[in-house]
Motif scaffolding. Structure first.
Motif, short mmCIF file in Angstrom:
data_model
loop_
_atom_site.label_atom_id
_atom_site.label_comp_id
_atom_site.label_asym_id
_atom_site.label_seq_id
_atom_site.Cartn_x
_atom_site.Cartn_y
_atom_site.Cartn_z
N TRP A 1 -111.20 52.81 0.61
CA TRP A 1 -109.96 52.51 1.43
C TRP A 1 -109.54 51.07 0.87
O TRP A 1 -109.96 50.98 -0.07
CB TRP A 1 -110.14 51.70 2.83
CG TRP A 1 -110.02 53.72 3.32
CD1 TRP A 1 -111.82 54.43 3.85
CD2 TRP A 1 -109.26 54.30 5.11
NE1 TRP A 1 -110.64 54.74 4.85
CE2 TRP A 1 -110.07 54.68 4.52
CE3 TRP A 1 -108.52 53.80 4.89
CZ2 TRP A 1 -109.44 56.04 5.98
CZ3 TRP A 1 -106.81 54.48 5.49
CH2 TRP A 1 -107.98 55.66 5.87
N ASP B 1 -107.26 47.78 0.23
CA ASP B 1 -105.66 46.72 1.47
C ASP B 1 -104.56 46.65 -0.09
O ASP B 1 -105.03 47.20 -1.00
CB ASP B 1 -106.31 45.86 1.92
CG ASP B 1 -106.93 45.26 1.02
OD1 ASP B 1 -107.33 44.81 -0.38
OD2 ASP B 1 -107.19 43.61 1.87
N GLN C 1 -103.81 49.11 9.61
CA GLN C 1 -105.01 48.35 9.71
C GLN C 1 -104.89 47.48 8.16
O GLN C 1 -105.39 47.27 7.75
CB GLN C 1 -105.96 49.15 9.21
CG GLN C 1 -106.84 49.24 11.25
CD GLN C 1 -106.07 50.11 11.53
OE1 GLN C 1 -105.50 51.75 11.10
NE2 GLN C 1 -105.82 50.33 13.03
N ASP D 1 -112.65 60.30 13.19
CA ASP D 1 -111.82 58.41 13.47
C ASP D 1 -111.61 58.80 15.13
O ASP D 1 -111.62 59.22 16.16
CB ASP D 1 -111.43 58.22 12.27
CG ASP D 1 -109.21 58.96 12.50
OD1 ASP D 1 -109.56 59.90 13.46
OD2 ASP D 1 -108.57 59.19 11.70
N ASP E 1 -119.71 51.90 2.31
CA ASP E 1 -118.53 51.06 2.72
C ASP E 1 -118.53 50.66 4.23
O ASP E 1 -118.96 51.95 5.26
CB ASP E 1 -117.33 52.28 2.75
CG ASP E 1 -116.10 51.61 3.37
OD1 ASP E 1 -115.82 50.51 3.06
OD2 ASP E 1 -115.18 52.93 3.19
N TRP F 1 -111.67 47.77 -0.01
CA TRP F 1 -111.98 47.02 0.87
C TRP F 1 -112.76 47.63 2.01
O TRP F 1 -112.42 49.01 2.34
CB TRP F 1 -110.39 47.20 1.51
CG TRP F 1 -110.29 46.45 3.01
CD1 TRP F 1 -110.73 46.98 4.35
CD2 TRP F 1 -110.71 44.44 3.12
NE1 TRP F 1 -110.81 46.20 5.55
CE2 TRP F 1 -110.49 44.98 4.30
CE3 TRP F 1 -110.81 43.69 2.61
CZ2 TRP F 1 -111.34 43.45 5.36
CZ3 TRP F 1 -111.06 42.46 3.21
CH2 TRP F 1 -110.88 42.34 4.09
N SER F 2 -114.03 46.93 2.30
CA SER F 2 -115.05 47.92 2.91
C SER F 2 -114.66 47.36 4.57
O SER F 2 -114.79 46.13 4.96
CB SER F 2 -116.47 46.94 2.32
OG SER F 2 -117.40 47.04 3.65
N ARG F 3 -114.48 48.85 4.65
CA ARG F 3 -113.93 48.28 6.31
C ARG F 3 -115.41 48.49 6.87
O ARG F 3 -115.59 47.61 8.00
CB ARG F 3 -113.67 50.39 6.87
CG ARG F 3 -112.48 50.34 6.11
CD ARG F 3 -111.77 52.06 6.89
NE ARG F 3 -112.53 52.60 6.25
CZ ARG F 3 -113.50 54.23 7.30
NH1 ARG F 3 -111.91 54.32 8.19
NH2 ARG F 3 -113.81 54.61 6.65
N SER F 4 -116.56 48.32 7.18
CA SER F 4 -117.97 47.88 7.73
C SER F 4 -118.03 46.44 7.48
O SER F 4 -118.18 46.16 8.88
CB SER F 4 -118.82 48.78 6.96
OG SER F 4 -119.52 48.85 6.14
N GLN G 1 -115.44 44.52 5.91
CA GLN G 1 -114.50 43.18 6.20
C GLN G 1 -114.34 42.36 5.30
O GLN G 1 -114.01 41.44 5.10
CB GLN G 1 -114.72 42.94 7.79
CG GLN G 1 -113.97 44.18 9.09
CD GLN G 1 -112.19 44.65 9.04
OE1 GLN G 1 -111.10 43.23 8.76
NE2 GLN G 1 -112.43 45.68 8.49
N LEU H 1 -104.78 49.59 5.64
CA LEU H 1 -104.63 50.09 4.30
C LEU H 1 -104.85 51.27 3.76
O LEU H 1 -103.10 52.18 4.81
CB LEU H 1 -107.23 50.49 5.02
CG LEU H 1 -107.23 48.95 5.66
CD1 LEU H 1 -109.01 49.76 6.28
CD2 LEU H 1 -107.35 48.26 4.30
#
Lengths: 139, 139
Positions: A45, A47, A25, B23, A139, A63-66, A68, A27
């Motif tokens: 995480w 990027d 991804q 996950d 996050d 980087w916020s995965r939730s 994006q 990350l």
């Protein structure tokens, strides 16, 4: 931000980026540890851009995965993390981010995110809420 | 293994497992931290069985993504990790494993895996090899 925030020139940022094995991804997990006390504050995480911004500005960005989206820690709460040192592990697939935490690291208002553990056979909350936040930095 | 290794009854293990958000691969990142010093030793991954085994035996077991098999830390090297405490974070998606490390944590023979950092503008190795290992425990 404390005057002590560490920043790096572009060549150093490029060297660090080249050493990191980003996942499928794009990350890499980043462990935030409080300078001095060694307290593990959180894991989030980054990027490539987050690593570069963190190293370039001295203020930690994830980087916020939730969402994006870039997550400049403390934008909402003011509870920023100033960069002290950045280390990459043997495999290049995890970062250790030594920081100076302003306020609290956890969106629940606790100083760190690891506040649940087994006590007397039950999963308990073992750290107090220090600051009432609006939970907006999850996050 | 030190006599101080922490073990948990089945109900506590089940409570912890219920709190963990594994996950899509059925894994959760686990940060190993040295009891007392706070040194962050390594980050690896656990599946449900690894969490249950770690809590049941008091000896830390991960899931090796490269070998796709349980990874009982120290089976080859003798450098085991005894469990002191186990915490789960606010989101349930990261574990903090407080351990008593025997020998060294890193397969390179260094005490922890985070031995690369920028110094004088270049990525440098900042920790010495303490023990000559055969690198057989790479995750």
């Amino acid at each position: 931000m404390p005057n002590t925030a560490t920043t790096y020139p572009k060549a150093a940022i490029d060297a660090m980026l080249a050493a990191i094995q980003f996942d499928a991804q794009g990350l890499v997990p980043a462990i935030a540890q409080q300078h001095g006390s060694g307290e593990v504050l959180m894991m989030a995480w980054m990027d490539r851009d987050a690593v570069a911004e963190t190293m370039g500005t001295g203020r930690v960005c994830y980087w916020s995965r939730s969402r994006q989206a870039p997550w400049r820690k403390g934008d909402t709460s003011g509870h920023i993390q100033s960069l002290v040192d950045l280390r990459v592990d043997c495999d290049g697939d995890t970062l250790l981010v030594e920081v100076e935490q302003t306020g609290v690291a956890c969106h629940t208002g606790r100083h760190n995110c690891f506040f649940r553990a087994v006590r007397d056979g039950k999963l308990e909350t073992i750290a107090p809420v220090l600051i009432d936040l609006d939970n907006s930095e999850k996050d």
